[in-house]
Design an enzyme around this catalytic site. Structure first.
Site, PDB file in Angstrom:
ATOM      1  CB  ALA A  52       6.000  -6.839   5.093  1.00  7.87           C
ATOM      2  CG  ASP A  53       1.744  -5.426   0.863  1.00  6.73           C
ATOM      3  OD1 ASP A  53       2.162  -4.724   0.095  1.00  6.73           O
ATOM      4  OD2 ASP A  53       0.562  -5.975   0.941  1.00  6.73           O
ATOM      5  CG  LEU A  54       2.542   1.711   4.009  1.00  2.00           C
ATOM      6  CD1 LEU A  54       1.304   1.382   5.224  1.00  2.00           C
ATOM      7  CD2 LEU A  54       3.432   2.741   4.793  1.00  2.00           C
TER       8      LEU A  54
END
Ligand SMILES: Nc1ncnc2c1ncn2[C@@H]1O[C@H](COP(=O)(O)OP(=O)(O)O)[C@@H](O)[C@H]1O
Ligand SMILES: [Mg+2]
Length: 234
Positions: free
Chosen positions: A164-166
Site C-alpha cells: 500500500a505504500d511502496l
C-alpha cells in the site's frame, strides 16, 4: 507463526512462539515507555532495541491523513482478526512462506479503548540495512541492483501482493546489497490486476523523483529507472 495471549480484558498479545516462550513476561508497555524516554535510534515511527538479545524494531501504528488531526492512533474495533496489525502479521507470514524478503514478526499488542483500539508491532530488525532512498543520497547503486529491485517487485506482484505504500524508504538494502521490502500496513493479497500494479510502480517512481527534487546530486537517473523497469518486466 503466531499465538495469542490475553493478559487482561481488552488487551491482546500476538506473539511468535519461535522467539517468545513466555508471553506473560513480555511487557510491551515497559518496552514502549523505555523507548520513549531513551535516546534510542529512531527512524520515522520505528525504534530499534533488543528483545531478549534479539535485534528488534518497535512500531506504534499512527493514523495518516486528515483523521490524524483529531485521532492520532485509535482505530475502530471490529474484532481482533480485523485489526491492522493482525492483518499485517498474516501477510508477513504468507510472504515468509513464499520466501519473500520481509521482516519476521515477533510480537504485537492490541489494546482496546471502548469502541477503538491502538496497536504496536515488533519485528526482527534487518541488520546492516538502510533505506534504499537514503542510500542514494550518498552513493550510486549498480545497474544490476536496480534490475534486481525491479525483478523483486515483479515477484511480489506475481504473488498478488499489493504494497500500500511502496516508496524508496520502504525498501531496505544491506551491506551485501540484499534487498527487503518493509512497512506492510494496509497491504494485502489482491486479485492480480495491471491497474493496481502500475499504481504501485508509479508511486515508487514519484518517491524517487520527490527526494531528487530536494537533493541535488541524488543518485537516481532515468537510466536507473529504466533498469528497474527492465527487471520488473523481465
Ligand atoms: N525490520 C526492520 N529492520 C531494519 N530497519 C527497519 C525495520 N523496520 C523499519 N525499519 C526502519 O525504520 C524506518 C521506519 O519504519 P517503517 O516500518 O517504514 O515505518 P513508517 O514509514 O511508517 O515510519 C524504516 O525506513 C527503516 O529505516
Ligand atoms: Mg516506511
Amino acid at each position: 507463526m503466531k499465538k495469542i495471549y490475553q493478559p487482561s480484558t481488552g488487551e491482546y498479545i500476538v506473539y511468535n512462539p519461535e522467539f517468545i516462550q513466555s508471553p506473560e513476561e513480555l511487557d510491551i508497555y515497559t518496552i514502549q515507555s523505555d523507548l520513549k524516554s531513551s535516546k534510542n535510534t529512531q527512524r520515522g515511527q520505528a525504534s530499534f532495541f533488543e528483545l531478549n538479545g534479539l535485534p528488534s524494531v518497535f512500531k506504534h501504528y499512527y493514523r495518516g491523513g486528515l483523521v490524524a488531526k483529531v485521532n492520532q492512533d485509535k482505530y475502530l474495533w471490529t474484532g481482533l482478526t480485523n485489526t491492522r496489525v493482525y492483518k499485517e502479521w498474516e501477510l508477513l507470514d504468507s510472504m515468509a512462506i513464499l520466501k519473500l524478503p520481509v521482516p519476521v514478526p515477533i510480537a504485537a499488542r492490541i489494546k482496546r479503548h471502548g469502541l477503538f483500539y491502538s496497536t504496536d508491532l515488533i519485528t526482527q530488525r534487518i541488520m546492516n540495512a538502510k533505506p534504499f532512498g537514503e542510500i542514494l543520497k550518498t552513493i550510486s547503486v549498480d545497474t544490476s541492483v536496480w534490475e534486481i529491485l525491479g525483478k523483486l517487485i515483479q515477484t511480489f506482484h506475481r504473488h498478488g501482493i499489493y504494497h500500500a505504500d511502496l516508496n524508496a524508504n520502504n525498501i531496505l538494502m544491506t551491506h551485501e546489497n540484499d534487498l527487503y521490502l518493509i512497512d506492510f500496513d494496509k497491504s494485502r493479497m489482491r486479485m492480480k490486476s495491471v491497474t493496481w500494479m502500475n499504481k504501485v510502480i508509479h508511486r515508487l517512481q514519484r518517491s524517487f523523483n520527490k527526494i531528487k527534487s530536494s537533493h541535488p546530486g541524488y543518485h537516481y537517473s532515468p537510466e536507473n529507472w529504466q533498469a528497474l523497469m527492465r527487471g520488473y518486466h523481465s
